[in-house]
Design a protein around this motif. Structure first.
Motif, PDB file in Angstrom:
ATOM      1  N   THR A  93       0.829  -1.144  -0.186  1.00 48.84           N
ATOM      2  CA  THR A  93       0.043  -0.078  -0.074  1.00 48.84           C
ATOM      3  C   THR A  93       0.939   1.306   0.009  1.00 48.84           C
ATOM      4  OG1 THR A  93       0.079   0.280   2.365  1.00 48.84           O
ATOM      5  CG2 THR A  93      -1.736  -1.393   1.203  1.00 48.84           C
TER       6      THR A  93
ATOM      7  N   SER B  25      -3.625   3.254   0.957  1.00 53.38           N
ATOM      8  CA  SER B  25      -4.338   3.025  -0.077  1.00 53.38           C
ATOM      9  C   SER B  25      -3.684   2.056  -0.980  1.00 53.38           C
ATOM     10  CB  SER B  25      -4.570   4.395  -0.872  1.00 53.38           C
ATOM     11  OG  SER B  25      -5.284   5.307  -0.097  1.00 53.38           O
ATOM     12  N   HIS B  26      -4.462   1.309  -2.025  1.00 54.41           N
ATOM     13  CA  HIS B  26      -3.898   0.677  -3.095  1.00 54.41           C
ATOM     14  C   HIS B  26      -4.499   1.186  -4.290  1.00 54.41           C
ATOM     15  CE1 HIS B  26      -2.326  -2.845  -4.905  1.00 54.41           C
ATOM     16  NE2 HIS B  26      -3.584  -3.082  -5.580  1.00 54.41           N
TER      17      HIS B  26
ATOM     18  N   LEU C  61      -7.797   1.948   1.446  1.00 57.70           N
ATOM     19  CA  LEU C  61      -8.165   0.635   2.206  1.00 57.70           C
ATOM     20  C   LEU C  61      -8.405   0.716   3.962  1.00 57.70           C
ATOM     21  CD1 LEU C  61      -5.574  -1.681   0.266  1.00 57.70           C
ATOM     22  CD2 LEU C  61      -7.829  -1.273  -0.187  1.00 57.70           C
TER      23      LEU C  61
ATOM     24  N   ALA D 218     -11.248  -0.117   8.369  1.00 55.49           N
ATOM     25  CA  ALA D 218     -11.623  -0.742   7.053  1.00 55.49           C
ATOM     26  C   ALA D 218     -13.087  -0.687   6.702  1.00 55.49           C
ATOM     27  CB  ALA D 218     -10.652  -1.853   6.785  1.00 55.49           C
TER      28      ALA D 218
ATOM     29  N   ARG E 235     -14.056  -3.927   1.306  1.00 51.97           N
ATOM     30  CA  ARG E 235     -12.814  -4.016   0.432  1.00 51.97           C
ATOM     31  C   ARG E 235     -11.801  -4.737   1.346  1.00 51.97           C
ATOM     32  NH1 ARG E 235     -12.485   2.576   0.161  1.00 51.97           N
ATOM     33  NH2 ARG E 235     -14.343   2.891  -1.006  1.00 51.97           N
ATOM     34  N   SER E 236     -12.037  -5.208   2.625  1.00 58.82           N
ATOM     35  CA  SER E 236     -11.155  -5.654   3.618  1.00 58.82           C
ATOM     36  C   SER E 236     -11.762  -6.988   4.512  1.00 58.82           C
ATOM     37  CB  SER E 236     -10.582  -4.794   4.334  1.00 58.82           C
ATOM     38  OG  SER E 236      -9.995  -3.831   3.716  1.00 58.82           O
TER      39      SER E 236
END
Length: 254
Positions: free
Chosen positions: A92, A128-129, A134, A220, A224-225
């Motif tokens: 990330t 972030s990615h 994230l 999170a 997304r996680s």
């Protein structure tokens, strides 16, 4: 959150939960637009994202069909806490939002064995990615680390590396998994709607001597996680692998 992203998440959840199974045809772009009150351009972008993620196959002139969902991520074998921190650092990018000294909230003061309103170092970051946030990372550290934990240093090094440079040898981590809804600040940082569900991890980090050196909270989104564990059957429901605790009154006579 952009409307095409919202639609993507809704359709993805229908696929991953089994409401739509491999081979099923999705409604047409026009039908999806009418169902969710969005434009065809919005629908098309959501379907493109689903196709790019391997959830659907778009057949020109025929339609959009669900394919086998991507294989779920499995926990890496024997990944230590330090290894997990290193992996997050590599996978990330970080944005340092705030670094300052402030009075410790009561919960943080107790966790760090500090007095009420004792000054501590507060660090707020977003990881972030590919531009997509994230998780939010909030860390509270004893004020003695103030010279080591600076905005410039955090842009170049992970927090655990700066703590090690300050002479800390990580010992053990106690963590709590819970959930809450996104307030306006966290909703903005994670690019979700206010009131969206969030995963929350509270950690107390201790050094090798057992002294608390960090209170750390991660936020999170479940879209997304995920939190992954790999637990041997003979260790289920132990404090070392995660026990489900309930905040209810107990009758000690039982």
């Amino acid at each position: 959150m952009p409307r095409h992203r919202q639609l993507y998440l809704v359709l993805r959840d229908q696929i991953t939960t089994g409401a739509l199974v491999p081979g099923d045809a999705l409604p047409s772009e026009q039908a999806l637009g009418e169902q969710y009150d969005v434009s065809r351009i919005t629908v098309r972008r959501a379907l493109q994202d689903l196709s790019g993620g391997g959830f659907v196959e778009r057949r020109h002139g025929v339609g959009t069909f669900v394919v086998e969902a991507p294989r779920p991520i499995t926990p890496p074998a024997s990944l230590t806490m330090r290894g997990a921190l290193r992996q997050a650092q590599l996978e990330t990018t970080v944005e340092v939002i705030e670094v300052e000294q402030r009075p410790a909230p009561a919960l943080v003061a107790r966790a760090l064995d500090e007095g009420p309103q004792a000054p501590v170092v507060y660090v707020l970051r977003v990881r972030s990615h590919d531009g997509e946030p994230l998780m939010i990372s909030e860390a509270w550290l004893p004020v003695r680390f103030a010279d080591h934990i600076t905005p410039d240093a955090l842009q170049q090094h992970a927090l655990y590396e700066l703590m090690e440079d300050a002479g800390v040898t990580l010992g053990r981590v106690t963590q709590e998994l819970t959930a809450e809804i996104a307030d306006p600040v966290r909703a903005r940082l994670l690019q979700v709607d206010i009131g969206s569900p969030l995963l929350r991890i509270n950690r107390v980090v201790r050094d090798i001597g057992g002294e608390p050196v960090q209170y750390h909270t991660l936020y999170a989104t479940p879209q997304r996680s995920r939190i992954l564990t790999d637990v041997p059957a003979d260790e289920i429901d132990t404090a070392t692998t995660g026990v489900l605790a309930h905040d209810v009154e107990r009758d000690d006579r039982r």
